[in-house]
Design an enzyme around this catalytic site. Structure first.
Site, short mmCIF file in Angstrom:
data_model
loop_
_atom_site.label_atom_id
_atom_site.label_comp_id
_atom_site.label_asym_id
_atom_site.label_seq_id
_atom_site.Cartn_x
_atom_site.Cartn_y
_atom_site.Cartn_z
N ARG A 36 41.93 27.72 55.95
CA ARG A 36 42.65 28.98 55.78
C ARG A 36 44.01 28.81 55.11
O ARG A 36 44.31 29.45 54.11
CB ARG A 36 42.86 29.68 57.14
CG ARG A 36 41.62 30.14 57.83
CD ARG A 36 40.84 31.20 57.06
NE ARG A 36 41.56 32.45 56.98
CZ ARG A 36 41.49 33.42 57.89
NH1 ARG A 36 40.74 33.25 58.97
NH2 ARG A 36 42.14 34.55 57.73
N HIS A 82 33.38 34.85 52.04
CA HIS A 82 34.58 34.86 52.88
C HIS A 82 34.52 36.03 53.86
O HIS A 82 35.11 37.09 53.62
CB HIS A 82 35.82 34.98 51.98
CG HIS A 82 37.11 34.60 52.65
ND1 HIS A 82 37.46 33.31 52.94
CD2 HIS A 82 38.15 35.36 53.08
CE1 HIS A 82 38.64 33.27 53.51
NE2 HIS A 82 39.09 34.51 53.60
N TYR A 127 41.65 51.42 43.08
CA TYR A 127 42.31 51.94 41.88
C TYR A 127 42.53 50.86 40.83
O TYR A 127 42.49 51.14 39.64
CB TYR A 127 43.66 52.56 42.25
CG TYR A 127 43.55 53.73 43.19
CD1 TYR A 127 42.84 54.87 42.84
CD2 TYR A 127 44.16 53.68 44.45
CE1 TYR A 127 42.75 55.95 43.71
CE2 TYR A 127 44.06 54.75 45.33
CZ TYR A 127 43.35 55.87 44.95
OH TYR A 127 43.24 56.92 45.81
#
Length: 757
Positions: A36, A82, A127
């Site tokens: 991580r 993931h 967006y």
């Protein structure tokens, strides 16, 4: 402790809780560290970053492809590789696309991807659109060339690369930050061309000393043009140990008397700096600044203008103050902690990082060349078969048309391998008929040359190193650029002191008996006529200047310091002094001092001890003050007396029994704190419990001064000629005053020309 591995779920209940907790936490810690938070030295990426880059490459989002919605990429990353939160994944992707966050962005974005003033102001992933940057080619171009190990994804349905085959040390180029369990990493970005030159030095000589490397890698290189002001020896120490701090300072120019900042430190916000300067102006800490404007726009992405109040302002000193008190100067941690080739986290120095990455690169290139060599050999083998087919075209066609088992018959007839026979059978009959020997021989020749080259590279260390050096030079030309962050050693910035920014004017400080304090402008105010709260009255007042610190002395001999700008106006009743100082319940302030005409004071206690102290030794930054005068039990300090001339001044001491002693001031010591030396002797045998003798008055007697003794309605003037009767050595008993003057009410020092009323 022997590790217990449960056979079935029920057996977990049989494990000691301590053992289970240790094992569970250790597993969690290792997962966070390895999967991580920490980057790998090979490709310089954390797992989520690696998966984003790989997913985008699988979606065909190369640097030349059309942009696609970021939500598509995030969905692929989460669904395939993931399985974590989409917000964290998208934020990682955003950082990879922000040119002000990464020195060499891996993602190219369209839409709102955040702003330097607010990096987290980016639009939602539905967006924005994205694709890989050109720089990402350094990580992906060799992916399908046998260079990486593949591992199953979280559900075993797909394969993902364990590492990407980076052609340059991306870990140093882009840097990274991360917090794991019990460790963290903070690696700052560097210039690609500088790192490439250092790599070439190490390839040529693995024992190249650090100082030679630092002739090329001069320091970090941020995505901003602000200056790195850390001294060269400190930068060298960072690269030698892998730990340290680097300072950046904004760059400015003077335009028509204004200070214009055009480059801010890494991750510094112009909006926040504007607020910091405005807050100082509002707090009256920058009286020399009339305005601050943020004129940043598309043409000038950073333009912060500080307008001085007049052309007499020292702009260099003002800039230094702003560096010291705002984010115009920032410090960055350097902690080069990473996962090495051996799979273990460690803090490494610069040489270790570059050498270990070169080991990774050598291994990657070796696998790439070996993979290519195998492909060339396989193709040559097939071309041999094609050549045989061309020479026996008619027979090959006949076997294909008439045989029930053409592969076996071709192998038997022409001594072909199964692969060669299969390749011939895979060719369409039309193509087979058009096979041209010249083309076959030409391709075979080229492949033979390539085979020779590849074998030479794999077997000749010098040629192998030269090949990697050529690759690095080519990539440096293609992807490198000039240094953006100049390195310029600067002196430490100093903030203005309170006195530097304070408007100097006469003030009168008024302190009441109940400990309420206030400040009035000017010296013409009469403290006796000032109104106080009910039940309160004047204790003392002090006429001083607004830029001078005020010293308060309490009944225990402790001193405290305040500045006038923190005190309320005399138009009100003031504020309790306890709001500014930390006073004990039984503590009361007795005296106020300021450095106006003198720098030394005579202090003492009513037990007859004293010393000379400089004004600066009273000063303290602690709210609870500091001990200055050491007092005996039931003793109180005497009012401090300003010293005019240590060499010529005398001391006049009068006790409650009417004894007076005059001696030269220079017989007393100069101390920073303490009890001091004996001023006048007060014998213990003459002390009574009801009427103990104490030191009542302590005065500085300047040269050629009169001493006036007031007792009830009478006064006695002692001129210079009469003072000799009371002059003696320090610490003597002193001489009794004349009858009628032994109960002294007031001791006054007047100039020689003065006369007693």
């Amino acid at each position: 402790m022997k590790q217990i591995v449960p056979a079935v779920m029920e057996d977990y209940e049989k494990i000691a809780f301590e053992t289970f907790a240790q094992k569970a936490y250790l597993n969690y810690a290792m997962y966070v560290i390895l999967d991580r938070a920490l980057p790998h030295i090979g490709d310089g990426l954390k797992p989520v970053q690696r998966r984003i880059v790989y997913s985008m490459s699988q979606l065909g989002l190369s640097s030349t492809a059309k942009f696609k919605k970021s939500a598509r990429t995030v969905g692929d990353v989460l669904g395939k590789f993931h399985p974590h939160g989409d917000t964290a994944c998208y934020e990682a992707m955003v950082i990879m696309a922000q040119p002000f966050s990464l020195r060499y962005p891996l993602v190219e974005g369209q839409g709102n991807w955040g702003d330097p003033n607010d990096p987290k102001s980016f639009a939602a992933m539905r967006y924005t659109e994205s694709r890989l940057s050109r720089y990402a080619d350094l990580l992906l171009d060799e992916l399908e060339q046998g260079t990486v190990e593949w591992a199953p994804n979280f559900d075993g349905t797909l394969q993902e690369p364990r590492l990407l085959p980076a052609r340059l040390p991306n870990l140093l180029l882009n840097g990274t930050t991360g917090i794991a369990v019990g460790m963290a990493t903070s690696i700052l970005p560097h210039n690609l061309r500088e790192v490439a030159k250092a790599l070439i030095l190490l390839i040529e000589d693995a024992n190249t000393p650090l100082d030679d490397l630092l002739r090329h890698i001069k320091g970090p290189d941020f995505p901003t043009q602000a200056e790195i002001i850390t001294p060269a020896e400190d930068i060298r120490s960072i690269y030698e140990t892998g730990n340290g701090r680097v300072k950046m300072r904004a760059r400015f120019r003077i335009e028509e008397g204004d200070i214009v900042y055009f480059a801010l430190p890494y991750h510094a916000s112009a909006e926040k700096i504007h607020e910091q300067i405005a807050a100082q102006m509002e707090a009256k800490k920058l009286p020399m600044v009339s305005d601050i404007r943020d004129e940043s726009d598309h043409e000038d992405p950073t333009r912060l203008v500080v307008i001085p109040r007049s052309n007499r302002v020292d702009l260099t000193a003002l800039a230094d103050h702003l560096f010291a008190t705002t984010d115009l100067e920032k410090s960055y941690s350097f902690n080069m902690n990473m996962i090495g080739i051996n799979g273990r986290p460690a803090v490494k120095n610069l040489q270790a990082i570059l050498l270990e990455w070169l080991e990774f690169r050598f291994h990657t290139v070796e696998k790439k060349l070996t993979f290519r060599l195998e492909k060339v050999v396989d193709r040559l083998h097939i071309l041999e078969g094609f050549n045989i087919a061309f020479l026996h075209m008619d027979e090959v066609i006949r076997i294909i048309r008439q045989s029930d088992h053409p592969r076996q018959d071709l192998m038997k007839e022409f001594d072909l391998s199964s692969i060669q026979a299969g390749a011939i059978l895979d060719i369409r009959l039309r193509q087979l008929a058009r096979l041209e020997e010249i083309k076959i021989l030409s391709e075979k020749k080229d492949l033979k040359n390539e085979q020779t080259t590849l074998e030479t590279l794999l077997n000749d260390k010098a040629a192998f190193k030269a090949y990697i050096i050529d690759e690095i030079k080519s990539d440096a030309r293609k992807y490198g650029d000039k240094r953006r962050s100049p390195i310029q050693e600067r002196k430490e910035a100093e903030a203005f002191s309170i006195t530097d920014v304070m408007e100097v004017e006469p003030v009168t400080i008024i302190l009441s008996q109940n400990g309420w304090i206030r400040s009035a402008k000017g010296h013409d105010i009469d403290p006796q006529k000032v109104k106080f709260r009910s039940g309160d009255s004047l204790l003392c007042h002090l006429r001083t200047q607004s830029d001078k610190p005020i010293v308060f002395l309490d009944n225990f001999g402790r001193s405290y310091t305040l500045y006038t700008h923190v005190l309320p106006s005399a138009r009100s009743n003031g504020e309790p002094l306890t709001g500014h100082l930390s006073l004990q319940p039984d503590t009361r302030i007795c005296f106020m001092l300021s450095q106006t005409q003198t720098t030394h004071f005579l202090v003492g206690s009513d037990t007859g001890y004293g010393f000379v102290i400089t004004f600066t030794d009273f000063l303290t930054s602690f709210k609870n003050g500091k001990s200055v005068i050491t007092l005996k039990k039931n003793s109180v300090p005497m009012p401090p007396q300003p010293v005019l001339d240590f060499e010529t001044d005398a001391v006049a001491a009068v006790t409650t029994k009417g004894r007076m002693l005059i001696f030269p001031l220079k017989e007393l010591p100069r101390l920073k704190k303490g009890q001091g030396n004996k001023i006048i002797t007060i014998p213990k045998k003459e002390q009574t419990a009801l009427d103990p003798e104490k030191l009542k008055f302590l005065k500085i007697l300047p040269l050629h001064s009169n001493l006036v003794i007031h007792s009830k309605t009478y006064s006695l003037r002692l001129g210079v000629e009469n003072q000799h009767d009371y002059t003696g050595m320090r610490g003597h008993r002193g001489k009794l005053l004349p009858r009628g003057y032994r109960k002294v009410d007031k001791l006054e020092v007047t100039p020689m020309a003065s006369h007693t009323m």
